[in-house]
Design a protein around this motif. Structure first.
Motif, PDB file in Angstrom:
ATOM      1  N   LEU A 208      -9.943  17.784  -9.292  1.00 57.72           N
ATOM      2  CA  LEU A 208     -10.246  17.419  -8.023  1.00 57.72           C
ATOM      3  C   LEU A 208     -10.275  15.950  -7.703  1.00 57.72           C
ATOM      4  O   LEU A 208     -10.847  15.090  -8.351  1.00 57.72           O
ATOM      5  N   ILE A 209      -9.437  15.782  -6.524  1.00 58.89           N
ATOM      6  CA  ILE A 209      -9.410  14.411  -5.863  1.00 58.89           C
ATOM      7  C   ILE A 209     -10.638  13.701  -5.621  1.00 58.89           C
ATOM      8  O   ILE A 209     -11.041  14.333  -4.507  1.00 58.89           O
ATOM      9  N   GLU A 210     -11.010  12.741  -5.906  1.00 58.35           N
ATOM     10  CA  GLU A 210     -12.201  11.973  -5.292  1.00 58.35           C
ATOM     11  C   GLU A 210     -11.653  10.882  -4.199  1.00 58.35           C
ATOM     12  O   GLU A 210     -12.224  10.719  -3.343  1.00 58.35           O
ATOM     13  N   TYR A 211     -10.376  10.434  -4.525  1.00 60.47           N
ATOM     14  CA  TYR A 211     -10.039   9.468  -3.496  1.00 60.47           C
ATOM     15  C   TYR A 211      -8.439   9.216  -3.942  1.00 60.47           C
ATOM     16  O   TYR A 211      -7.981   9.579  -4.707  1.00 60.47           O
ATOM     17  N   LEU A 212      -7.887   8.583  -2.806  1.00 57.00           N
ATOM     18  CA  LEU A 212      -6.238   8.543  -2.561  1.00 57.00           C
ATOM     19  C   LEU A 212      -6.036   7.020  -3.217  1.00 57.00           C
ATOM     20  O   LEU A 212      -6.814   6.099  -2.722  1.00 57.00           O
ATOM     21  N   ALA A 213      -4.987   6.738  -3.926  1.00 56.44           N
ATOM     22  CA  ALA A 213      -4.652   5.502  -4.258  1.00 56.44           C
ATOM     23  C   ALA A 213      -4.444   4.423  -3.198  1.00 56.44           C
ATOM     24  O   ALA A 213      -3.595   4.983  -2.063  1.00 56.44           O
ATOM     25  N   GLY A 214      -4.743   3.213  -3.041  1.00 52.55           N
ATOM     26  CA  GLY A 214      -4.320   2.368  -2.069  1.00 52.55           C
ATOM     27  C   GLY A 214      -2.903   1.747  -2.542  1.00 52.55           C
ATOM     28  O   GLY A 214      -2.573   1.692  -3.660  1.00 52.55           O
ATOM     29  N   ILE A 215      -2.088   1.450  -1.572  1.00 54.34           N
ATOM     30  CA  ILE A 215      -0.569   1.104  -1.860  1.00 54.34           C
ATOM     31  C   ILE A 215      -0.319  -0.298  -1.201  1.00 54.34           C
ATOM     32  O   ILE A 215      -0.343  -0.478  -0.099  1.00 54.34           O
ATOM     33  N   GLY A 216       0.067  -1.042  -1.932  1.00 62.07           N
ATOM     34  CA  GLY A 216       0.688  -2.375  -1.536  1.00 62.07           C
ATOM     35  C   GLY A 216       2.150  -2.570  -1.893  1.00 62.07           C
ATOM     36  O   GLY A 216       2.543  -2.245  -2.957  1.00 62.07           O
ATOM     37  N   ARG A 217       3.006  -2.718  -0.911  1.00 62.16           N
ATOM     38  CA  ARG A 217       4.426  -3.101  -1.184  1.00 62.16           C
ATOM     39  C   ARG A 217       4.971  -4.400  -0.706  1.00 62.16           C
ATOM     40  O   ARG A 217       4.386  -4.833   0.396  1.00 62.16           O
ATOM     41  N   TYR A 218       5.792  -4.964  -1.349  1.00 65.70           N
ATOM     42  CA  TYR A 218       6.327  -6.197  -1.390  1.00 65.70           C
ATOM     43  C   TYR A 218       7.757  -6.448  -1.644  1.00 65.70           C
ATOM     44  O   TYR A 218       8.285  -5.503  -2.416  1.00 65.70           O
ATOM     45  N   THR A 219       8.316  -7.263  -0.950  1.00 67.33           N
ATOM     46  CA  THR A 219       9.589  -7.539  -1.300  1.00 67.33           C
ATOM     47  C   THR A 219       9.972  -8.985  -1.795  1.00 67.33           C
ATOM     48  O   THR A 219       9.306  -9.791  -1.090  1.00 67.33           O
ATOM     49  N   VAL A 220      10.595  -9.119  -2.898  1.00 64.74           N
ATOM     50  CA  VAL A 220      10.867 -10.559  -3.253  1.00 64.74           C
ATOM     51  C   VAL A 220      12.450 -10.946  -3.489  1.00 64.74           C
ATOM     52  O   VAL A 220      13.218 -10.067  -3.798  1.00 64.74           O
ATOM     53  N   ARG A 221      12.674 -11.909  -3.313  1.00 66.75           N
ATOM     54  CA  ARG A 221      14.103 -12.393  -3.058  1.00 66.75           C
ATOM     55  C   ARG A 221      14.544 -13.668  -4.026  1.00 66.75           C
ATOM     56  O   ARG A 221      13.791 -14.636  -3.933  1.00 66.75           O
ATOM     57  N   PHE A 222      15.443 -13.749  -4.748  1.00 59.58           N
ATOM     58  CA  PHE A 222      15.941 -14.482  -5.650  1.00 59.58           C
ATOM     59  C   PHE A 222      17.412 -15.089  -5.243  1.00 59.58           C
ATOM     60  O   PHE A 222      18.253 -14.402  -5.236  1.00 59.58           O
ATOM     61  N   GLY A 284      14.184  -7.664  -4.898  1.00 66.99           N
ATOM     62  CA  GLY A 284      13.224  -6.621  -5.610  1.00 66.99           C
ATOM     63  C   GLY A 284      12.118  -5.952  -4.762  1.00 66.99           C
ATOM     64  O   GLY A 284      11.505  -6.564  -3.839  1.00 66.99           O
ATOM     65  N   LYS A 285      12.089  -4.675  -4.883  1.00 70.89           N
ATOM     66  CA  LYS A 285      11.038  -3.919  -4.332  1.00 70.89           C
ATOM     67  C   LYS A 285       9.951  -3.837  -5.145  1.00 70.89           C
ATOM     68  O   LYS A 285       9.830  -2.877  -6.134  1.00 70.89           O
ATOM     69  N   ILE A 286       8.629  -4.126  -4.732  1.00 71.56           N
ATOM     70  CA  ILE A 286       7.420  -4.097  -5.500  1.00 71.56           C
ATOM     71  C   ILE A 286       6.244  -2.960  -5.016  1.00 71.56           C
ATOM     72  O   ILE A 286       6.248  -3.131  -3.763  1.00 71.56           O
ATOM     73  N   GLU A 287       5.842  -1.982  -5.946  1.00 75.05           N
ATOM     74  CA  GLU A 287       4.844  -1.184  -5.323  1.00 75.05           C
ATOM     75  C   GLU A 287       3.762  -1.254  -6.423  1.00 75.05           C
ATOM     76  O   GLU A 287       3.892  -1.347  -7.388  1.00 75.05           O
ATOM     77  N   ILE A 288       2.474  -1.740  -5.750  1.00 72.96           N
ATOM     78  CA  ILE A 288       1.342  -1.757  -6.394  1.00 72.96           C
ATOM     79  C   ILE A 288       0.276  -0.566  -6.005  1.00 72.96           C
ATOM     80  O   ILE A 288      -0.168  -0.307  -4.747  1.00 72.96           O
ATOM     81  N   ARG A 289      -0.653   0.292  -6.935  1.00 75.63           N
ATOM     82  CA  ARG A 289      -1.230   1.108  -6.421  1.00 75.63           C
ATOM     83  C   ARG A 289      -2.609   0.886  -7.434  1.00 75.63           C
ATOM     84  O   ARG A 289      -2.564   0.627  -8.538  1.00 75.63           O
ATOM     85  N   THR A 290      -3.739   1.130  -6.465  1.00 73.63           N
ATOM     86  CA  THR A 290      -5.127   1.096  -7.309  1.00 73.63           C
ATOM     87  C   THR A 290      -5.998   2.290  -6.727  1.00 73.63           C
ATOM     88  O   THR A 290      -5.846   2.484  -5.525  1.00 73.63           O
ATOM     89  N   PHE A 291      -6.849   2.658  -7.344  1.00 71.68           N
ATOM     90  CA  PHE A 291      -7.838   3.454  -7.143  1.00 71.68           C
ATOM     91  C   PHE A 291      -9.387   2.713  -6.866  1.00 71.68           C
ATOM     92  O   PHE A 291     -10.192   3.617  -6.634  1.00 71.68           O
ATOM     93  N   ARG A 292      -9.206   1.657  -6.920  1.00 70.63           N
ATOM     94  CA  ARG A 292     -10.726   0.964  -7.028  1.00 70.63           C
ATOM     95  C   ARG A 292     -10.654  -0.215  -5.912  1.00 70.63           C
ATOM     96  O   ARG A 292      -9.787  -0.927  -5.993  1.00 70.63           O
ATOM     97  N   LYS A 293     -11.442   0.145  -5.188  1.00 70.85           N
ATOM     98  CA  LYS A 293     -11.639  -1.064  -3.978  1.00 70.85           C
ATOM     99  C   LYS A 293     -12.059  -2.425  -4.381  1.00 70.85           C
ATOM    100  O   LYS A 293     -11.440  -3.393  -3.946  1.00 70.85           O
ATOM    101  N   GLU A 294     -12.660  -2.397  -5.475  1.00 68.02           N
ATOM    102  CA  GLU A 294     -12.961  -3.618  -6.136  1.00 68.02           C
ATOM    103  C   GLU A 294     -11.972  -4.581  -6.632  1.00 68.02           C
ATOM    104  O   GLU A 294     -11.824  -5.827  -6.534  1.00 68.02           O
ATOM    105  N   ILE A 295     -10.752  -3.894  -7.022  1.00 66.51           N
ATOM    106  CA  ILE A 295      -9.568  -4.344  -7.332  1.00 66.51           C
ATOM    107  C   ILE A 295      -8.963  -5.210  -6.328  1.00 66.51           C
ATOM    108  O   ILE A 295      -8.496  -6.457  -6.425  1.00 66.51           O
ATOM    109  N   ILE A 296      -8.839  -4.589  -5.208  1.00 71.59           N
ATOM    110  CA  ILE A 296      -8.303  -5.311  -4.005  1.00 71.59           C
ATOM    111  C   ILE A 296      -9.183  -6.409  -3.378  1.00 71.59           C
ATOM    112  O   ILE A 296      -8.940  -7.379  -3.058  1.00 71.59           O
ATOM    113  N   GLU A 297     -10.542  -6.444  -3.585  1.00 71.61           N
ATOM    114  CA  GLU A 297     -11.601  -7.151  -3.213  1.00 71.61           C
ATOM    115  C   GLU A 297     -11.635  -8.446  -4.185  1.00 71.61           C
ATOM    116  O   GLU A 297     -11.754  -9.767  -3.769  1.00 71.61           O
ATOM    117  N   THR A 298     -10.945  -8.411  -5.441  1.00 66.15           N
ATOM    118  CA  THR A 298     -11.158  -9.505  -6.482  1.00 66.15           C
ATOM    119  C   THR A 298      -9.720  -9.875  -6.632  1.00 66.15           C
ATOM    120  O   THR A 298      -9.702 -11.176  -7.303  1.00 66.15           O
TER     121      THR A 298
END
Length: 319
Positions: A208-222, A284-298
């Motif tokens: 059973l799902i408790e929460y959905l992952a937060g998603i961050g997407r970034y683009t980096v260029r070299f 490059g296309k970056i995708e970051i996901r986390t299930f914890r709000k604390e990760i985003i806050e810190t």
């Protein structure tokens, strides 16, 4: 007479046959011929159950079963039936078919529900058709965050805008009519395949799902400097080598944050993308996901990425 298992298998096999890549997974893109075939099949099955079948202004299909309560919020369940390119036969389809089978059983058992129930079947939830950040189209239309700007801007792999593809499909979108007012939906239930290995690894059949992952997407260029393949190694400014160094360090730092966060560089575009020339550009296309709000806050992920870029830029003499 088909058993419940036989019916579910028949539904899944039928939907899997609506693919533009037979033998190479399921490719059922939004607003395609395969989408139309799946939609016609699902509507036919819903009508057998005497549901009130209707379609909203973005193409979402609903099958309503009235309840004994008047003006009560609706219990909604279902999933999406579009797919990624060369996808699996169960992603989305499993939840779609399961919800359809629930309605069949309720009808067979002559179940009398208090709250109205709606089967919801969505055809544009995957972002693969029109690119990153264009998914969950049906869902966003229901909450009022889908815009005409998006419909007129993003394009599929055939060069059609979302709006052009919709109109060719026979749909003239009406975004305002799709919005569900707050409180009109009592519950929304979706069965879905697991998109990670945890349940399989733990040999657990259902979660059973408790929460959905937060998603961050970034683009980096070299930005480096192009050169022939004979260019001396010590004189090169190779954008791809710098990108590779970034990817390794980014991977190391994300892992160091612990199991509650994931991240990757999942897509690279390279120029001139030839074995004969030193790459002068890499994106490059970056995708970051986390299930914890604390990760985003810190953790300031943007700063983390910038720090790695600064290090790589200095070390490899690129921008």
């Amino acid at each position: 007479m088909l058993t419940q298992t036989n019916r579910i298998q028949k539904d899944l096999e039928t939907l899997a046959s609506y693919t533009s890549t037979p033998g190479h997974g399921v490719t059922r893109s939004s607003y395609s011929k395969e989408d139309t075939l799946a939609k016609e099949y699902l509507i036919k099955e819903m009508k057998k159950l005497h549901l009130d079948v209707y379609e909203d202004g973005i193409g979402t299909i609903f099958g309503r079963r009235e309840g004994t309560l008047t003006d009560a919020p609706v219990v909604m369940f279902g999933s999406h039936y579009d797919s990624v390119v060369n996808g699996g036969a169960f992603d989305g389809a499993a939840g779609t078919v399961a919800a359809l089978e629930v309605m069949r059983v309720l009808t067979e058992e002559q179940y009398e529900n208090d709250y109205p129930m709606e089967l919801i079947l969505m055809n544009a939830e995957e972002g693969a058709t029109f690119g990153p950040c264009t998914g969950v189209t049906n869902s966003r239309a229901m909450v009022g965050t889908l815009t005409m700007k998006e419909l007129n801007t993003v394009k599929n792999r055939f060069g059609q805008t979302k709006l052009e593809a919709m109109k060719e499909y026979g749909l003239n979108p009406d975004l305002k009519s799709c919005i569900r007012r707050p409180g009109s939906i009592k519950n929304f239930v979706e069965m879905h395949i697991e998109q990670g290995p945890v349940l399989d690894r733990e040999q657990t059949e259902i979660g059973l799902i408790e929460y959905l992952a937060g998603i961050g997407r970034y683009t980096v260029r070299f930005y480096g400097k192009t050169g022939d393949s004979t260019a001396p190694m010590d004189s090169r400014k190779d954008a791809l080598v710098a990108a590779a160094a970034f990817i390794q360090e980014f991977d190391r730092q994300i892992k160091a944050l612990g199991p509650d966060v994931t991240g990757m560089v999942g897509k690279l575009d390279i120029a001139p993308n030839s074995n004969q020339f030193v790459p002068e550009y890499a994106e490059g296309k970056i995708e970051i996901r986390t299930f914890r709000k604390e990760i985003i806050e810190t953790t300031d992920f943007k700063q983390l990425i910038q720090n790695i870029l600064d290090k790589v830029s200095w070390e490899y003499h690129i921008n």
